[in-house]
Design a protein around this motif. Structure first.
Motif, PDB file in Angstrom:
ATOM      1  N   ASN A  38       0.847  -1.189   0.000  1.00 40.95           N
ATOM      2  CA  ASN A  38       0.000   0.000   0.000  1.00 40.95           C
ATOM      3  C   ASN A  38       0.888   1.246   0.000  1.00 40.95           C
ATOM      4  OD1 ASN A  38      -1.711   2.121   0.544  1.00 40.95           O
ATOM      5  ND2 ASN A  38      -2.751   1.119   2.255  1.00 40.95           N
ATOM      6  N   LEU A  39       0.919   1.941  -1.117  1.00 42.22           N
ATOM      7  CA  LEU A  39       1.786   3.117  -1.244  1.00 42.22           C
ATOM      8  C   LEU A  39       1.277   4.320  -0.467  1.00 42.22           C
ATOM      9  CD1 LEU A  39       2.904   2.901  -4.971  1.00 42.22           C
ATOM     10  CD2 LEU A  39       4.064   2.070  -2.923  1.00 42.22           C
ATOM     11  N   GLU A  40       0.084   4.236   0.115  1.00 42.53           N
ATOM     12  CA  GLU A  40      -0.414   5.319   0.966  1.00 42.53           C
ATOM     13  C   GLU A  40       0.198   5.231   2.369  1.00 42.53           C
ATOM     14  OE1 GLU A  40      -2.191   7.920  -0.165  1.00 42.53           O
ATOM     15  OE2 GLU A  40      -1.853   6.931  -2.087  1.00 42.53           O
ATOM     16  N   ARG A  41       0.657   4.056   2.765  1.00 40.43           N
ATOM     17  CA  ARG A  41       1.308   3.890   4.072  1.00 40.43           C
ATOM     18  C   ARG A  41       2.720   4.452   4.002  1.00 40.43           C
ATOM     19  NH1 ARG A  41       1.896  -1.615   6.160  1.00 40.43           N
ATOM     20  NH2 ARG A  41       2.786  -0.451   7.889  1.00 40.43           N
ATOM     21  N   GLU A  42       3.142   5.077   5.091  1.00 42.01           N
ATOM     22  CA  GLU A  42       4.476   5.654   5.116  1.00 42.01           C
ATOM     23  C   GLU A  42       5.529   4.566   5.298  1.00 42.01           C
ATOM     24  OE1 GLU A  42       2.721   5.424   9.070  1.00 42.01           O
ATOM     25  OE2 GLU A  42       2.159   6.915   7.602  1.00 42.01           O
ATOM     26  N   ILE A  43       6.741   4.917   4.898  1.00 39.76           N
ATOM     27  CA  ILE A  43       7.897   4.068   5.165  1.00 39.76           C
ATOM     28  C   ILE A  43       8.714   4.767   6.254  1.00 39.76           C
ATOM     29  CG2 ILE A  43       7.931   3.136   2.825  1.00 39.76           C
ATOM     30  CD1 ILE A  43      10.484   4.858   2.369  1.00 39.76           C
ATOM     31  N   TYR A  44       9.540   3.994   6.940  1.00 37.08           N
ATOM     32  CA  TYR A  44      10.388   4.535   7.995  1.00 37.08           C
ATOM     33  C   TYR A  44      11.834   4.276   7.617  1.00 37.08           C
ATOM     34  CZ  TYR A  44       6.210   5.244  10.678  1.00 37.08           C
ATOM     35  OH  TYR A  44       4.973   5.694  11.082  1.00 37.08           O
ATOM     36  N   VAL A  45      12.630   5.350   7.668  1.00 34.79           N
ATOM     37  CA  VAL A  45      14.029   5.276   7.246  1.00 34.79           C
ATOM     38  C   VAL A  45      14.905   5.913   8.320  1.00 34.79           C
ATOM     39  CG1 VAL A  45      15.695   6.032   5.493  1.00 34.79           C
ATOM     40  CG2 VAL A  45      13.390   5.361   4.798  1.00 34.79           C
ATOM     41  N   ALA A  46      15.973   5.198   8.693  1.00 34.28           N
ATOM     42  CA  ALA A  46      16.952   5.753   9.630  1.00 34.28           C
ATOM     43  C   ALA A  46      17.930   6.624   8.850  1.00 34.28           C
ATOM     44  CB  ALA A  46      17.697   4.625  10.337  1.00 34.28           C
ATOM     45  N   ARG A  47      18.374   7.678   9.505  1.00 37.11           N
ATOM     46  CA  ARG A  47      19.415   8.510   8.912  1.00 37.11           C
ATOM     47  C   ARG A  47      20.311   9.048  10.023  1.00 37.11           C
ATOM     48  NH1 ARG A  47      15.864  13.688   6.658  1.00 37.11           N
ATOM     49  NH2 ARG A  47      15.075  14.313   8.706  1.00 37.11           N
ATOM     50  N   ASN A  49      23.023  12.232  10.573  1.00 33.53           N
ATOM     51  CA  ASN A  49      23.530  13.500  10.028  1.00 33.53           C
ATOM     52  C   ASN A  49      22.992  13.766   8.623  1.00 33.53           C
ATOM     53  OD1 ASN A  49      25.089  13.961  12.385  1.00 33.53           O
ATOM     54  ND2 ASN A  49      26.655  12.583  11.590  1.00 33.53           N
ATOM     55  N   GLY A  50      21.710  13.452   8.425  1.00 30.11           N
ATOM     56  CA  GLY A  50      21.061  13.713   7.148  1.00 30.11           C
ATOM     57  C   GLY A  50      21.269  12.659   6.079  1.00 30.11           C
ATOM     58  N   LYS A  51      22.129  11.665   6.316  1.00 31.94           N
ATOM     59  CA  LYS A  51      22.395  10.618   5.328  1.00 31.94           C
ATOM     60  C   LYS A  51      21.546   9.391   5.648  1.00 31.94           C
ATOM     61  CE  LYS A  51      26.110   7.875   3.336  1.00 31.94           C
ATOM     62  NZ  LYS A  51      26.055   6.505   3.635  1.00 31.94           N
ATOM     63  N   VAL A  52      20.772   8.934   4.659  1.00 26.19           N
ATOM     64  CA  VAL A  52      19.943   7.756   4.876  1.00 26.19           C
ATOM     65  C   VAL A  52      20.844   6.538   5.056  1.00 26.19           C
ATOM     66  CG1 VAL A  52      17.927   8.687   3.684  1.00 26.19           C
ATOM     67  CG2 VAL A  52      19.576   7.335   2.391  1.00 26.19           C
ATOM     68  N   THR A  53      20.494   5.695   6.055  1.00 27.14           N
ATOM     69  CA  THR A  53      21.349   4.568   6.377  1.00 27.14           C
ATOM     70  C   THR A  53      20.642   3.228   6.321  1.00 27.14           C
ATOM     71  OG1 THR A  53      20.898   4.849   8.740  1.00 27.14           O
ATOM     72  CG2 THR A  53      22.863   5.949   7.851  1.00 27.14           C
ATOM     73  N   LYS A  54      19.324   3.182   6.578  1.00 22.97           N
ATOM     74  CA  LYS A  54      18.632   1.900   6.645  1.00 22.97           C
ATOM     75  C   LYS A  54      17.131   2.096   6.491  1.00 22.97           C
ATOM     76  CE  LYS A  54      20.128  -1.259   9.325  1.00 22.97           C
ATOM     77  NZ  LYS A  54      20.522  -2.187  10.386  1.00 22.97           N
ATOM     78  N   VAL A  55      16.497   1.221   5.736  1.00 20.60           N
ATOM     79  CA  VAL A  55      15.036   1.186   5.680  1.00 20.60           C
ATOM     80  C   VAL A  55      14.580   0.356   6.869  1.00 20.60           C
ATOM     81  CG1 VAL A  55      13.008   0.469   4.369  1.00 20.60           C
ATOM     82  CG2 VAL A  55      14.993   1.405   3.168  1.00 20.60           C
ATOM     83  N   ILE A  56      13.849   0.974   7.762  1.00 20.53           N
ATOM     84  CA  ILE A  56      13.353   0.289   8.952  1.00 20.53           C
ATOM     85  C   ILE A  56      12.089  -0.484   8.620  1.00 20.53           C
ATOM     86  CG2 ILE A  56      12.438   0.610  11.280  1.00 20.53           C
ATOM     87  CD1 ILE A  56      14.182   3.205  11.388  1.00 20.53           C
ATOM     88  N   ASP A  57      11.197   0.133   7.861  1.00 15.95           N
ATOM     89  CA  ASP A  57       9.928  -0.494   7.491  1.00 15.95           C
ATOM     90  C   ASP A  57       9.505   0.066   6.135  1.00 15.95           C
ATOM     91  OD1 ASP A  57       7.481  -2.101   8.270  1.00 15.95           O
ATOM     92  OD2 ASP A  57       6.541  -0.144   7.967  1.00 15.95           O
TER      93      ASP A  57
END
Length: 102
Positions: A38-47, A49-57
């Motif tokens: 479902n593309l309406e649900r948000e994703i969670y991303v760790a970052r 110092n502003g740099k994305v590091t990991k997709v959490i969900d």
């Protein structure tokens, strides 16, 4: 838990999913799960110092959005502001840089 992550995550923003392509887990994905994402649900991303590091969900939602050329709703977890436990959990990289397979 995801509820704990939601408490510290940033407000939702719209992003180009290609921004996260290089931090996806490099694996073969189930096409039914991609199609059902479902593309309406948000994703969670760790970052950090502003740099994305990991997709959490949201791995399957990102893959679907890339495939369908859609944007995703993202909430960031800024690790420098997260608990020590959360920092340890999300800075241990399980991801291999590179490509992903649909």
């Amino acid at each position: 838990t995801l509820d704990d992550i939601k408490k510290v995550a940033s407000p939702e923003v719209r992003e180009d999913p290609l921004k996260f392509k290089d931090i996806l887990i490099s694996t073969t994905r189930n096409i039914d799960r991609i199609n059902a994402a479902n593309l309406e649900r948000e994703i969670y991303v760790a970052r950090r110092n502003g740099k994305v590091t990991k997709v959490i969900d949201g791995q399957h939602r990102i893959v679907k959005a890339i495939r369908d050329k859609k944007f995703v709703n993202v909430r960031y977890v800024d690790l420098e502001n997260a608990s020590a436990e959360m920092q340890q959990m999300f800075e241990q990289s399980l991801y291999l840089p590179g490509t992903f397979i649909f």
